[in-house]
Enzyme design. Structure first.
Site, PDB file in Angstrom:
ATOM      1  CG  ASP A 100     -27.134 -59.331  21.027  1.00 52.18           C
ATOM      2  OD1 ASP A 100     -26.869 -60.434  20.743  1.00 52.18           O
ATOM      3  OD2 ASP A 100     -27.318 -59.270  22.273  1.00 52.18           O
ATOM      4  CE  LYS A 145     -31.265 -59.701  20.063  1.00 62.51           C
ATOM      5  NZ  LYS A 145     -30.372 -59.666  21.467  1.00 62.51           N
ATOM      6  CG  ASP A 203     -21.648 -49.841   6.856  1.00 63.60           C
ATOM      7  OD1 ASP A 203     -21.869 -50.798   5.699  1.00 63.60           O
ATOM      8  OD2 ASP A 203     -21.920 -48.270   7.018  1.00 63.60           O
ATOM      9  CE1 TYR A 221     -33.039 -52.177   6.499  1.00 61.29           C
ATOM     10  CE2 TYR A 221     -31.489 -52.399   4.633  1.00 61.29           C
ATOM     11  CZ  TYR A 221     -31.509 -52.200   6.305  1.00 61.29           C
ATOM     12  OH  TYR A 221     -30.431 -51.623   6.884  1.00 61.29           O
ATOM     13  CG  ASP A 257     -27.209 -51.992   5.870  1.00 62.63           C
ATOM     14  OD1 ASP A 257     -26.407 -51.157   4.899  1.00 62.63           O
ATOM     15  OD2 ASP A 257     -27.862 -50.970   6.247  1.00 62.63           O
TER      16      ASP A 257
HETATM   17  C1  IPM Z   1     -25.280 -50.467   1.194  1.00 56.58           C
HETATM   18  C2  IPM Z   1     -26.210 -49.339   1.576  1.00 56.58           C
HETATM   19  C3  IPM Z   1     -28.222 -48.891   1.249  1.00 56.58           C
HETATM   20  C4  IPM Z   1     -27.993 -50.089   1.958  1.00 56.58           C
HETATM   21  C5  IPM Z   1     -28.761 -48.130   1.668  1.00 56.58           C
HETATM   22  C6  IPM Z   1     -28.318 -47.098   0.918  1.00 56.58           C
HETATM   23  C7  IPM Z   1     -30.043 -48.027   1.188  1.00 56.58           C
HETATM   24  O1  IPM Z   1     -26.090 -48.626   3.164  1.00 56.58           O
HETATM   25  O2  IPM Z   1     -25.639 -50.634   0.094  1.00 56.58           O
HETATM   26  O3  IPM Z   1     -25.478 -50.948   2.325  1.00 56.58           O
HETATM   27  O4  IPM Z   1     -28.866 -50.252   2.987  1.00 56.58           O
HETATM   28  O5  IPM Z   1     -28.965 -51.487   1.816  1.00 56.58           O
HETATM   29 MG    MG Z   2     -25.190 -49.987   4.630  1.00 53.52          MG
END
Ligand code: IPM
Ligand code: MG
Length: 359
Positions: free
Chosen positions: A224, A192, A252, A143, A248
């Site tokens: 994975d 990985k 989620d 990133y 990231d």
């Molecule tokens: C998160 C979000 C951010 C990230 C985006 C919005 C840049 O997905 O905080 O997880 O990737 O860190």
């Molecule tokens: Mg995110």
């Protein structure tokens, strides 16, 4: 009486609504516990672009640096989606993390007992406790690596670079191991390493740091496989330590196990301890301004702030307890099921405040 200065970045979409409720809860908690809080608002994301032309004004960085801690709502929305990469709201979010040196992102994923049936996983898969702490590296990796466009033999191409230095891996590994010591003493490092050189260095470094933590049971998993294990048997995990991009994605996934992404808080920490606290969900522009968003992730982010940055663990516990209690009575639409009272964003905030007042 102790007085804390908090920088507030409401952001876009539902940001202002959910932050408003979190502030209400923090004020009630402060009164209960005998401290005061002063707030300093600043712009980040789309609202900053509209007002100043950039997603992260210098003034915002200065206000956050001057504060004891920072509370953030969410940034982004369709209005700014077509802007070039360096002017997007998301760039402001990455920028503030970097400007404040917040290299460690803690994302707890756990099941609140009354929400057990909201999990999309079968009851027998999540039976028992589920309490995972995703420790995501936040200011390095792909990133932040070099990226660009080029033309090769008349063909357009683009690239992004994953790079980690040993000190970057060491400091995030130590955060992971320190947390594991305070929790279940298990740490799984996710990479990985069967393909990526940066992952091989990650693994070597984590292995070396682990020698300082002989009581923590260390394991390794390819990303994975980890994605698969999270839905197959999530209870096997305690602390998951991983890179920026893998964290990231996995956070989620882990959050969804708990039923709603609207429930999960996060802390971003650096060397100074002041930290930035935000829900892990986005700005949800589709429901903004309707007073139906779930403010609990932001309220729980305040609980994390009290624990990790402000040295008020009892106040933090009060908020977490109040949230667990209200879930047995009222629900915002995202976590609503029959038999509960359906409430708005502000009513949910009020309900949490009532619980705290009654403690
Ligand atoms: C998160 C979000 C951010 C990230 C985006 C919005 C840049 O997905 O905080 O997880 O990737 O860190
Ligand atoms: Mg995110």
């Amino acid at each position: 009486m102790k007085n804390y200065k908090i920088a507030v970045l409401k952001g876009d979409g539902i940001g202002p609504e959910i932050v408003g409720e979190a502030i209400k809860v923090l004020n009630v908690t402060a009164e209960k516990c005998g401290f005061t809080v002063a707030y300093e608002e600043a712009l980040l994301g789309g609202c900053a672009i509209d007002a100043t032309g950039v997603p992260l004004p210098d003034e915002t960085v200065a206000k956050c640096k001057a504060a004891d801690s920072t509370l953030l709502g969410a940034v982004g929305g369709p209005k700014w989606d077509t802007l070039p990469g360096h002017l997007r709201p998301e760039k402001g979010l990455l920028g503030i993390r970097s400007a404040l040196g917040l290299f460690a992102n803690l994302r707890p994923a756990r099941i609140f007992e009354p929400l057990r049936e909201a999990s999309p996983l079968r009851a027998d898969i999540i039976d028992g406790s589920l309490d995972i702490m995703v420790v995501r590296e936040l200011t390095g990796g792909i990133y932040f690596g070099e990226r660009g466009r080029l033309e090769e033999n008349g063909v357009q191409a683009a690239y992004d670079t994953e790079k980690y230095s040993v000190p970057e891996i060491e400091r995030i590994a130590r955060i992971g191991f320190d947390l594991a010591m305070k929790r279940g003493r298990k740490l799984c490092s996710v990479d990985k390493a069967n393909v990526l050189e940066s992952s091989r260095l990650w693994r070597e470094t984590v292995t070396r740091i682990a020698k300082d933590y002989p009581e923590v049971e260390l394991s390794y998993m390819y990303v994975d496989n980890c994605a698969m294990q999270l839905v197959r048997n999530p209870s096997q995990f305690d602390v998951l330590l991983t890179s920026n991009i893998f964290g990231d994605i996995l956070s989620d996934e882990a959050s969804m196990i708990s039923g709603s992404i609207g429930m999960l808080a996060s802390a971003s920490l650096g060397a100074t301890g002041s930290g930035l606290y935000e829900p892990i969900h986005g700005s949800a522009p589709d429901i903004a301004g309707q007073n139906i968003a779930n403010p609990l992730a932001t309220i729980l982010s305040v609980a994390m702030m009290l624990k990790y940055s402000l040295g008020q663990p009892e106040a933090s516990d009060m908020i977490e307890k109040a949230v667990a209690d209200v879930l047995g009575e009222v629900r915002t639409p995202d976590i609503y099921v029959e038999g509960f009272q359906k409430v708005s964003c502000t009513e949910m905030g009020d309900a949490v405040c009532q619980k705290i007042k009654a403690m």
